[in-house]
Design a protein around this motif. Structure first.
Motif, short mmCIF file in Angstrom:
data_model
loop_
_atom_site.label_atom_id
_atom_site.label_comp_id
_atom_site.label_asym_id
_atom_site.label_seq_id
_atom_site.Cartn_x
_atom_site.Cartn_y
_atom_site.Cartn_z
N VAL A 50 28.71 -49.20 37.67
CA VAL A 50 27.90 -48.10 37.12
C VAL A 50 26.45 -48.22 37.60
N ILE A 51 25.88 -49.41 37.49
CA ILE A 51 24.50 -49.62 37.95
C ILE A 51 24.41 -49.41 39.45
N ASP A 52 25.41 -49.92 40.19
CA ASP A 52 25.42 -49.71 41.65
C ASP A 52 25.46 -48.23 42.00
N ALA A 53 26.20 -47.42 41.21
CA ALA A 53 26.28 -45.98 41.46
C ALA A 53 24.91 -45.33 41.31
N VAL A 54 24.19 -45.70 40.25
CA VAL A 54 22.86 -45.10 40.03
C VAL A 54 21.93 -45.47 41.18
N ARG A 55 21.98 -46.73 41.60
CA ARG A 55 21.12 -47.16 42.71
C ARG A 55 21.53 -46.49 44.03
N ALA A 56 22.84 -46.42 44.30
CA ALA A 56 23.32 -45.87 45.58
C ALA A 56 23.16 -44.37 45.66
N CYS A 57 23.22 -43.68 44.54
CA CYS A 57 23.20 -42.22 44.53
C CYS A 57 21.80 -41.64 44.48
N THR A 58 20.81 -42.46 44.27
CA THR A 58 19.44 -41.98 44.20
C THR A 58 18.74 -42.29 45.52
N PRO A 59 17.79 -41.50 45.95
CA PRO A 59 17.24 -40.38 45.21
C PRO A 59 18.18 -39.18 45.16
N LEU A 60 18.18 -38.51 44.00
CA LEU A 60 18.92 -37.27 43.84
C LEU A 60 18.09 -36.13 44.41
N ARG A 61 18.74 -35.10 44.85
CA ARG A 61 18.05 -33.93 45.41
C ARG A 61 17.73 -32.96 44.28
N LEU A 62 16.62 -33.21 43.60
CA LEU A 62 16.22 -32.40 42.45
C LEU A 62 15.39 -31.19 42.91
N SER A 63 15.57 -30.07 42.21
CA SER A 63 14.70 -28.92 42.47
C SER A 63 13.29 -29.31 42.01
N PRO A 64 12.26 -28.73 42.60
CA PRO A 64 10.89 -29.07 42.19
C PRO A 64 10.65 -28.87 40.69
N SER A 65 11.19 -27.80 40.11
CA SER A 65 10.95 -27.57 38.68
C SER A 65 11.67 -28.59 37.81
N LEU A 66 12.91 -28.96 38.16
CA LEU A 66 13.62 -29.98 37.38
C LEU A 66 12.93 -31.33 37.54
N GLY A 67 12.57 -31.67 38.77
CA GLY A 67 11.88 -32.95 39.01
C GLY A 67 10.61 -33.07 38.19
N ALA A 68 9.85 -32.00 38.11
CA ALA A 68 8.60 -32.03 37.35
C ALA A 68 8.86 -32.17 35.86
N SER A 69 9.95 -31.57 35.37
CA SER A 69 10.20 -31.61 33.92
C SER A 69 10.84 -32.92 33.45
N ILE A 70 11.51 -33.66 34.34
CA ILE A 70 12.19 -34.88 33.88
C ILE A 70 11.51 -36.17 34.35
N ALA A 71 10.48 -36.07 35.16
CA ALA A 71 9.85 -37.26 35.73
C ALA A 71 9.49 -38.28 34.65
N GLY A 72 10.02 -39.49 34.78
CA GLY A 72 9.71 -40.58 33.86
C GLY A 72 10.47 -40.59 32.56
N ARG A 73 11.22 -39.54 32.28
CA ARG A 73 11.97 -39.50 31.01
C ARG A 73 13.26 -40.29 31.14
N PRO A 74 13.60 -41.07 30.11
CA PRO A 74 14.84 -41.86 30.20
C PRO A 74 16.09 -40.99 30.03
N PHE A 75 17.12 -41.31 30.80
CA PHE A 75 18.43 -40.70 30.69
C PHE A 75 19.42 -41.76 30.27
N SER A 76 20.40 -41.38 29.49
CA SER A 76 21.54 -42.25 29.18
C SER A 76 22.80 -41.48 29.55
N ILE A 77 23.58 -42.06 30.43
CA ILE A 77 24.81 -41.41 30.89
C ILE A 77 25.97 -42.37 30.70
#
Length: 113
Positions: A73-100
């Motif tokens: 799971v941790i390897d997936a997060v590391r391998a899959c990033t950076p994600l291709r975020l839209s500028p508006s989504l990137g600006a709204s989620i920057a620095g916020r924690p996610f739990s998946i």
């Protein structure tokens, strides 16, 4: 290396994008119930901010399998990033924690025998 695939415009597209490049350990029978939750933050450009960490896993599962599953799971997060975020989504989620939560269940296109 990532940043491929369609641009991510909505929060509910982040988990599926991570799961698409996840390589879980081989699971069989009762092991398909294994689960783990990973917590991480992203920068506005879709790259990791800090380190992903496991915050929960299924305790009833064999310890060795839990460790392999959690590492995948941790390897997936590391391998899959950076994600291709839209500028508006990137600006709204920057620095916020996610739990998946990642589930080890058999894909719905397959049947257990």
């Amino acid at each position: 290396q990532p940043l491929s695939g369609p641009e991510i415009n909505r929060l509910d597209e982040i988990a599926p994008a991570l799961r698409r490049c996840w390589s879980p350990p081989v699971l069989s029978g009762p092991e398909t119930g294994v689960m783990a939750t990973v917590r991480f933050s992203l920068r506005r450009d879709g790259s990791l901010f800090g380190q992903p960490r496991l915050t929960w896993d299924t305790k009833r599962t064999d310890a060795g399998l839990r460790e392999r599953f959690g590492r995948s799971v941790i390897d997936a997060v590391r391998a899959c990033t950076p994600l291709r975020l839209s500028p508006s989504l990137g600006a709204s989620i920057a620095g916020r924690p996610f739990s998946i939560r990642f589930h080890g269940r058999v894909p719905t296109t397959e049947r257990q025998i």
